[in-house]
Enzyme design. Structure first.
Site, mmCIF file in Angstrom:
data_model
loop_
_atom_site.group_PDB
_atom_site.id
_atom_site.type_symbol
_atom_site.label_atom_id
_atom_site.label_comp_id
_atom_site.label_asym_id
_atom_site.label_seq_id
_atom_site.Cartn_x
_atom_site.Cartn_y
_atom_site.Cartn_z
ATOM 1 N N CYS A 88 0.868 -6.997 1.070
ATOM 2 C CA CYS A 88 0.935 -5.253 1.769
ATOM 3 C C CYS A 88 1.701 -5.053 0.168
ATOM 4 O O CYS A 88 2.824 -5.340 -0.633
ATOM 5 C CB CYS A 88 1.910 -5.641 2.604
ATOM 6 N N CYS A 236 -1.049 2.925 0.486
ATOM 7 C CA CYS A 236 -1.866 1.483 0.828
ATOM 8 C C CYS A 236 -2.212 0.882 -0.927
ATOM 9 O O CYS A 236 -3.073 1.426 -1.501
ATOM 10 C CB CYS A 236 -2.809 1.746 1.017
#
Length: 310
Positions: A88, A236
């Site tokens: 992530c 992201c």
């Protein structure tokens, strides 16, 4: 009664909940091996941290672990409402900012162990963070799927630490006030990919959908549907990494050139890549801000103590 110590931050609007203590011991294996133990034997701890009434669909958890290597600053296991994440980007930025808050690290280069490999994170003097990600690559180009109500949709399948289907020609307005329609469209695309049997390498499910649009100020604006039904408030990190892999494969972005990726709410990551065998090695830079430090309490008689399943 159980107690779980957490520190919350957000990276470009996307929250990260670092679990400092309170989870069961997972052994001394790699982060991938510890993830498997957590998922198999202690998944209710993930649910307690992330699901309502203590969490929400948008929240990403980051379990802080002792690293295997003495040269690493930390190990981490990422998870969300739907399960576990290999890597992530925004969460790594949040983790590094949190480690600084804890007094564990100062400005400089730090190695972080993740379930999909080590990443290199640089904490800058202004407390922004650059993350040198794992290898990113395009797996398939111009994949066409039939999406009911929308017709044929064409996109690329790429890996940036998670699996993505990236779509530029979608006819949707990528704007904060349009997220409900964007989420519905992206969900329909993901369902169509599953029906068609389109996967990542070795049959891996594609659980992230990324829609791109032009932006007057930055190189691109994106909407990212994460596993489950939540969308990414940040640009992201793994999705931007997947985008760089596609741009590099198409010869549209040279190594070392900065790409500025805006999110659907307007937060921005700066990104570039180094060429590598089989793909690219992306570096993503962004900032995180601390938002809370707390102890989660799970009472023995709480019927929703381990989360409300959605």
């Amino acid at each position: 009664m159980k107690h779980i110590h957490i520190i919350d931050s957000h990276t470009g609007g996307e929250p990260t909940r670092v679990v400092v203590s309170g989870f069961p011991a997972l052994g001394g294996g790699t982060m991938a091996e510890r993830l498997a133990v957590l998922a198999r034997e202690h998944d209710r701890y993930r649910a307690a941290c992330i699901l309502e009434p203590r969490g929400s669909d948008v929240l990403v958890g980051a379990l802080l672990c002792e690293p295997v290597s003495a040269g690493a600053a930390a190990g981490v296991i990422f998870f969300n409402n739907a399960g576990y994440l290999g890597m992530c980007g925004h969460g790594t930025i949040g983790l590094v900012r949190t480690l600084h808050h804890m007094g564990r690290i100062g400005p400089g280069v730090h190695r972080i162990e993740t379930p999909v490999g080590d990443v290199e994170a640089t904490l800058h003097d202004d407390l922004s963070v650059s993350v040198r990600n794992v290898l990113a690559y395009r797996h398939a180009k111009d994949v066409v799927v039939d999406v009911p109500g929308h017709g044929a949709v064409t996109g690329d399948v790429a890996w940036g630490g998670n699996w993505f289907f990236l779509v530029s020609d979608h006819g949707q307005r990528v704007a904060g006030e349009n997220v409900a329609a964007l989420a519905a469209y992206a969900s329909a695309v993901r369902a169509a990919l599953e029906r068609a049997g389109v996967t990542g390498r070795d049959g891996a499910p594609i659980d992230h959908i990324e829609l791109f649009a032009d932006d007057p100020e930055y190189d691109s604006r994106s909407f990212v549907l994460c596993p489950g039904h939540a969308y990414d408030r940040s640009p992201c990190g793994t999705g931007t990494s997947a985008k760089l892999a596609c741009l590099a494969a198409d010869g549209k972005l040279a190594a070392g050139v900065t790409w500025r990726q805006a999110s659907v709410i307007g937060s921005v990551f700066s990104a570039s890549y180094a060429a590598a065998e089989g793909g690219v090695v992306p570096t993503i830079r962004g900032s995180a801000h601390l938002s809370a430090e707390a102890t989660l309490v799970i009472e023995d008689d709480d019927p929703f103590g381990w989360g409300i399943a959605s």
